[in-house]
Design a protein around this motif. Sequence first.
Motif, PDB file in Angstrom:
ATOM      1  N   ARG A 139       0.841  -1.210   0.000  1.00  0.00           N
ATOM      2  CA  ARG A 139       0.000   0.000   0.000  1.00  0.00           C
ATOM      3  C   ARG A 139       0.873   1.257   0.000  1.00  0.00           C
ATOM      4  O   ARG A 139       0.599   2.226  -0.712  1.00  0.00           O
ATOM      5  CB  ARG A 139      -0.930  -0.021   1.205  1.00  0.00           C
ATOM      6  CG  ARG A 139      -1.993  -1.106   1.132  1.00  0.00           C
ATOM      7  CD  ARG A 139      -2.960  -1.021   2.310  1.00  0.00           C
ATOM      8  NE  ARG A 139      -3.978  -2.059   2.220  1.00  0.00           N
ATOM      9  CZ  ARG A 139      -4.048  -3.130   3.006  1.00  0.00           C
ATOM     10  NH1 ARG A 139      -3.157  -3.302   3.969  1.00  0.00           N
ATOM     11  NH2 ARG A 139      -5.018  -4.023   2.854  1.00  0.00           N
ATOM     12  N   GLY A 140       1.931   1.225   0.801  1.00  0.00           N
ATOM     13  CA  GLY A 140       2.801   2.394   0.867  1.00  0.00           C
ATOM     14  C   GLY A 140       3.620   2.601  -0.391  1.00  0.00           C
ATOM     15  O   GLY A 140       3.718   3.718  -0.916  1.00  0.00           O
ATOM     16  N   ALA A 142       2.928   1.598  -3.339  1.00  0.00           N
ATOM     17  CA  ALA A 142       2.044   1.983  -4.447  1.00  0.00           C
ATOM     18  C   ALA A 142       1.955   3.501  -4.547  1.00  0.00           C
ATOM     19  O   ALA A 142       1.928   4.065  -5.653  1.00  0.00           O
ATOM     20  CB  ALA A 142       0.655   1.374  -4.251  1.00  0.00           C
ATOM     21  N   ARG A 143       1.911   4.181  -3.405  1.00  0.00           N
ATOM     22  CA  ARG A 143       1.898   5.653  -3.399  1.00  0.00           C
ATOM     23  C   ARG A 143       3.213   6.226  -3.925  1.00  0.00           C
ATOM     24  O   ARG A 143       3.228   7.201  -4.681  1.00  0.00           O
ATOM     25  CB  ARG A 143       1.661   6.160  -1.976  1.00  0.00           C
ATOM     26  CG  ARG A 143       0.402   5.661  -1.304  1.00  0.00           C
ATOM     27  CD  ARG A 143      -0.819   6.367  -1.819  1.00  0.00           C
ATOM     28  NE  ARG A 143      -2.022   5.950  -1.113  1.00  0.00           N
ATOM     29  CZ  ARG A 143      -3.242   6.362  -1.416  1.00  0.00           C
ATOM     30  NH1 ARG A 143      -3.412   7.222  -2.413  1.00  0.00           N
ATOM     31  NH2 ARG A 143      -4.291   5.930  -0.748  1.00  0.00           N
ATOM     32  N   ASP A 144       4.318   5.606  -3.523  1.00  0.00           N
ATOM     33  CA  ASP A 144       5.630   6.116  -3.926  1.00  0.00           C
ATOM     34  C   ASP A 144       5.900   5.903  -5.412  1.00  0.00           C
ATOM     35  O   ASP A 144       6.512   6.754  -6.073  1.00  0.00           O
ATOM     36  CB  ASP A 144       6.730   5.426  -3.112  1.00  0.00           C
ATOM     37  CG  ASP A 144       6.678   5.771  -1.631  1.00  0.00           C
ATOM     38  OD1 ASP A 144       6.012   6.762  -1.286  1.00  0.00           O
ATOM     39  OD2 ASP A 144       7.294   5.044  -0.833  1.00  0.00           O
ATOM     40  N   GLY A 178       3.541   5.202  -7.826  1.00  0.00           N
ATOM     41  CA  GLY A 178       2.419   5.511  -8.695  1.00  0.00           C
ATOM     42  C   GLY A 178       2.664   6.598  -9.718  1.00  0.00           C
ATOM     43  O   GLY A 178       2.217   6.479 -10.867  1.00  0.00           O
ATOM     44  N   PRO A 179       3.357   7.692  -9.367  1.00  0.00           N
ATOM     45  CA  PRO A 179       3.581   8.753 -10.354  1.00  0.00           C
ATOM     46  C   PRO A 179       4.302   8.283 -11.619  1.00  0.00           C
ATOM     47  O   PRO A 179       4.202   8.939 -12.656  1.00  0.00           O
ATOM     48  CB  PRO A 179       4.413   9.779  -9.578  1.00  0.00           C
ATOM     49  CG  PRO A 179       3.998   9.588  -8.149  1.00  0.00           C
ATOM     50  CD  PRO A 179       3.805   8.103  -8.007  1.00  0.00           C
ATOM     51  N   THR A 204       3.266  -0.367 -10.833  1.00  0.00           N
ATOM     52  CA  THR A 204       2.307  -0.954  -9.907  1.00  0.00           C
ATOM     53  C   THR A 204       2.991  -1.975  -9.006  1.00  0.00           C
ATOM     54  O   THR A 204       3.992  -2.584  -9.378  1.00  0.00           O
ATOM     55  CB  THR A 204       1.157  -1.638 -10.656  1.00  0.00           C
ATOM     56  OG1 THR A 204       1.654  -2.784 -11.365  1.00  0.00           O
ATOM     57  CG2 THR A 204       0.484  -0.679 -11.630  1.00  0.00           C
ATOM     58  N   THR A 244      -3.178  -1.432  -8.297  1.00  0.00           N
ATOM     59  CA  THR A 244      -1.949  -1.309  -7.500  1.00  0.00           C
ATOM     60  C   THR A 244      -2.283  -1.147  -6.023  1.00  0.00           C
ATOM     61  O   THR A 244      -3.394  -0.739  -5.658  1.00  0.00           O
ATOM     62  CB  THR A 244      -1.088  -0.126  -7.996  1.00  0.00           C
ATOM     63  OG1 THR A 244       0.220  -0.195  -7.407  1.00  0.00           O
ATOM     64  CG2 THR A 244      -1.716   1.221  -7.666  1.00  0.00           C
ATOM     65  N   GLY A 245      -1.329  -1.505  -5.186  1.00  0.00           N
ATOM     66  CA  GLY A 245      -1.517  -1.399  -3.740  1.00  0.00           C
ATOM     67  C   GLY A 245      -2.601  -2.318  -3.215  1.00  0.00           C
ATOM     68  O   GLY A 245      -3.202  -2.038  -2.181  1.00  0.00           O
TER      69      GLY A 245
END
Length: 237
Positions: free
Chosen positions: A158-159, A161-163, A165-166, A170, A225-226
């Motif tokens: 989950r974490g 995926a945020r990093d 994602g840009p 995925t 993703t995540g």
Amino acid sequence: MADFQDKSVLVLGGSRGIGAAIVRRFVADGALVTFTYSGSPEAAHHLADATGSTAVQTDSADRDAVIAQVRNSGKLDVLVVNAGIAAFGDSLDLDPDAVDRLLRINVHAPYHASVEAARQMPEGGRIIIIGSVNGDRMPVAGMAAYALSKSALQGMARGLARDFGPRGITINVVQPGPIDTDANPADGPMKDILHSFMAIKRHGRPEEVAGMVAWLAGPEAGFVTGAMHTIDGAFGA
């Protein structure tokens, strides 16, 4: 079947069971596959010879070795982290060194491998971690350390995926239930109790897990993703 022609795939822990099925699936779909092994050199070399993949010995308990193997793989389109171990027994009696080794392989290695892979992945890269339904449900005693390690992967995905994602990279976790492998055979002593929890009362096949991994690595899963993807015959339902 997705087309992975000329895509570069690294599978950490690919010599046997689920990992070997993942290697075979990606090779069949046209990918250039490298996989690592630790304690099964004969199985690893047999798989490499049979599929045309490349086998590399790497200890997933060694952080620096894991990072170096990912880095030395160059541009990666897909990373699959399948390497994992279990340490079962009463938590009051379990060897602390065994627990620490489990965490190095099951948690630290996936984290460091994922971060290193993301450094050199192109836009739209794919990271898939093999977790376990035991990250969601632990119905028996003696598996607390193992469940801890598989639950940790959920927060990690989950974490990250945020990093990632840009850049369109995925990261997902596949959570198998009982799968017919050497470590958990379909005719093993735990068969009856495991099937009693399940709606589909059989062990899964490694090829079924590999199919889910291939979908997550393919173009149709670019918006996924995540997330946790459980394949368990409703063991955890």
